[in-house]
Design a protein around this motif. Sequence first.
Motif, PDB file in Angstrom:
ATOM      1  N   GLN A  15       0.851   4.660  -2.451  1.00  0.00           N
ATOM      2  CA  GLN A  15      -0.377   3.922  -2.687  1.00  0.00           C
ATOM      3  C   GLN A  15      -1.222   4.642  -3.742  1.00  0.00           C
ATOM      4  O   GLN A  15      -1.284   5.860  -3.788  1.00  0.00           O
ATOM      5  N   ARG A  24      -2.389  -2.150  -1.295  1.00  0.00           N
ATOM      6  CA  ARG A  24      -2.565  -1.743   0.101  1.00  0.00           C
ATOM      7  C   ARG A  24      -2.301  -2.876   1.088  1.00  0.00           C
ATOM      8  O   ARG A  24      -2.278  -2.655   2.291  1.00  0.00           O
ATOM      9  N   THR A  81       6.931   1.166  -0.187  1.00  0.00           N
ATOM     10  CA  THR A  81       5.564   1.658  -0.379  1.00  0.00           C
ATOM     11  C   THR A  81       5.074   2.401   0.858  1.00  0.00           C
ATOM     12  O   THR A  81       5.177   1.900   1.973  1.00  0.00           O
TER      13      THR A  81
END
Length: 367
Positions: free
Chosen positions: A168, A222, A250
């Motif tokens: 992130q 996110r 991720t």
Amino acid sequence: MMRKLRYHAAILMAAIIPVVCGAQVKTDGKSAVIEGVVEFDKTVWDFGEVRQDQGPLTCSFNVKNLSGEAIVIYNVVSSCGCTGVKWTREPIMAGGTGRITATYSNDEGPYPFDKNLTAYISGIKKPVILRLRGIVLAKKTSNAELYPQKKGPLGFRSTDIKLGNLSQGSQRGDWVSVANLGDVPLNVTFSDITPGMEISVSPNPVPAGETARMTYVVTADRKKWGKNYYYASPVVNGKKYSPIGIWTFTKEDFSGWTKQQLADGSHPDFESSSYDFGELRKGTPVKASFTVKNLGGSPFVIYKADADSEAVRHGSVPTVPAGGKMTFTMDVDTGRLSQGDNDIVVILTTNSPVRPIVNLHISGKII
């Protein structure tokens, strides 16, 4: 079964291999700026198609110091004894450039290769991963053989492309070769691109019978955790084709956390990381349960659960408060499992600095 094993291995590798994206990275898919400290002119060197009789293959990665003080390349470690490496040993002054040079022995046979170099550099919290890749051929091979996946006259080696880990706050980019298998130039654009990805081909138009680079860059979001696909539909000389898929894994970035934040972070402790449903007839419903305690000082959050089998379904996983405990379940449709022994891996992407990735196993025998 073989397809399942390949998927299983791929997602596990994505979850556990450290990569450059562990640090803050900005990239255009070619060069990469890492934590504002250094810029690499490239992080991937693709030799393309080479022959066995060409002998050792050598390439270099240039490292520019963007910081206001000298930096040092402490060490560079190769993932394989087949790759030798040298690097600038003296300090690289502010604004100066150093170099990492690698030589692949090219004596492993006519196979694709993908080798990693792990570079440790002062001023950067995590090591930088550089890659050497290519395809070694025993003899000259046509583009039609090398690029078997076709979108009209545009050939791909694969239309299911692994990009790797993405932290992130970062970007990750890469490129692969594509080929014009026709006898006229191809103008290539893309439509229906998944938000968060940029993709292009160069040179464009692609000359008849030649290859080009397809470059793609994904920016972390996110709202997306774990394994996610990004799609783009090639438009070749005005005709739209079915999409290609590029996937990345991720996870949270803890590199900017203070020591106190890390100490106060969540700390999951699973009573067991495996659930064995024993021996069952195909179609028997199963609820696999897992119990976890949070030994940390802040709530434990599971952002996403990825299973390597479509037989597994799960609802929302509740947050575990500091000092709390919970049990969550996953439904297993054994009707979708193969006869014999099964081992399903579920990968949890979490907010825990000590266990950002948790692997759970659901196993049993179908009769």
